[in-house]
Scaffold this active site. Structure first.
Site, short mmCIF file in Angstrom:
data_model
loop_
_atom_site.label_atom_id
_atom_site.label_comp_id
_atom_site.label_asym_id
_atom_site.label_seq_id
_atom_site.Cartn_x
_atom_site.Cartn_y
_atom_site.Cartn_z
N LYS A 83 -34.91 8.57 -43.65
CA LYS A 83 -33.73 9.13 -43.01
C LYS A 83 -32.52 8.27 -43.36
O LYS A 83 -32.57 7.02 -43.25
CB LYS A 83 -33.97 9.12 -41.50
CG LYS A 83 -33.25 10.20 -40.74
CD LYS A 83 -33.82 10.23 -39.33
CE LYS A 83 -33.05 11.14 -38.45
NZ LYS A 83 -33.37 10.92 -37.04
C1 E4P Z 1 -32.57 13.49 -34.84
O1 E4P Z 1 -33.05 13.19 -35.89
C2 E4P Z 1 -31.82 12.59 -33.98
O2 E4P Z 1 -32.51 11.39 -33.92
C3 E4P Z 1 -31.68 13.12 -32.59
O3 E4P Z 1 -31.94 14.50 -32.54
C4 E4P Z 1 -30.42 12.72 -31.91
O4 E4P Z 1 -30.41 13.29 -30.62
P1 E4P Z 1 -29.39 12.79 -29.48
O5 E4P Z 1 -28.02 13.26 -29.84
O6 E4P Z 1 -29.89 13.47 -28.23
O7 E4P Z 1 -29.50 11.30 -29.43
#
Ligand code: E4P
Length: 218
Positions: A83
């Site tokens: 990622k």
């Molecule tokens: C996805 O890959 C992210 O880690 C995640 O969905 C972020 O979510 P949040 O905005 O609730 O922290």
């Protein structure tokens, strides 16, 4: 639509695997911090448990170090997806890692222009964040619709739309209606998906009537 769970909590992942609903996992540095575990150890354990893609995020901000981190993370398991943040350097690293055949998930996407960059860099997944857009008074679901539309215009784009920052079942179902490929869902929202007051009331009534029969199936 594929369901990923957005967590680094191994017990939660194990419980969800038993439902057969889980197609993959996403983590981020905040979720790893919340787990209190070493990133390499916890990602290895999750990759062993889950056959589908498991996202582990780099923490460097310059492309050469992101690439090194990505290569190290990718060695954990074949289903490890690297990622990367949607920055100039993140896109450079995405391109370099994709060229090596390493799966990538470009994260922190807040515009369809950014999503196009990730697709051109060969990203396996693009992660637009709906909840965080809603939080600032924007409409996160409009972004999903825009990205799905743009990607659908170009058959050579194979990047999957991975809807992230989902806060409730409505986000998920709106994304499903738009044909988004994947949703990464917090465990709490996955559990909310099962709930309906008519299911609870109906089951209660069935069980009360059944009790009156004095029968047992087993
Ligand atoms: C996805 O890959 C992210 O880690 C995640 O969905 C972020 O979510 P949040 O905005 O609730 O922290």
């Amino acid at each position: 639509m594929k369901f990923f769970v957005d967590t680094a909590d191994v017990d939660e992942i194990k419980a969800l695997l038993e439902t057969g609903l889980l197609d993959g996992v996403t983590t981020n540095p905040s979720l790893i911090a919340k787990s209190g575990r070493n990133i390499l150890e916890v990602l290895e354990e999750i990759c062993d448990l889950v056959p589908g893609p498991v996202s582990g995020e780099v923490t460097a901000t310059d492309a050469p170090t992101m690439i090194k981190e990505g290569e190290k993370l990718a060695k954990i398991a074949p289903n490890l997806t690297v990622k990367l943040p949607l920055t100039f350097d993140g896109i450079k690293a995405c391109y370099a890692l994709s060229q090596q055949g390493i799966k990538t998930n470009v994260t922190l996407c807040f515009s369809s222009a950014q999503a196009l960059l990730a697709a051109k860099a060969g990203a396996t997944f693009i992660s637009p964040f709906v909840g965080r857009l809603d939080d600032i008074g924007s409409n996160g679901m409009d972004l999903i619709a825009d990205i799905c539309q743009v990607y659908s215009m170009y058959p050579d784009i194979h990047t999957e739309v991975l809807v992230a920052s989902i806060r409730n079942p409505i986000h998920l179902m709106e994304a499903a209606k738009m044909g988004a490929d994947v949703a990464t869902i917090p465990p709490k929202v996955i559990h909310q998906l099962f709930k309906h007051p008519l299911t609870d009331a109906g089951l209660e009534a069935f069980l009360k009537d059944w009790e009156g029969t004095g029968q047992n199936i087993l």
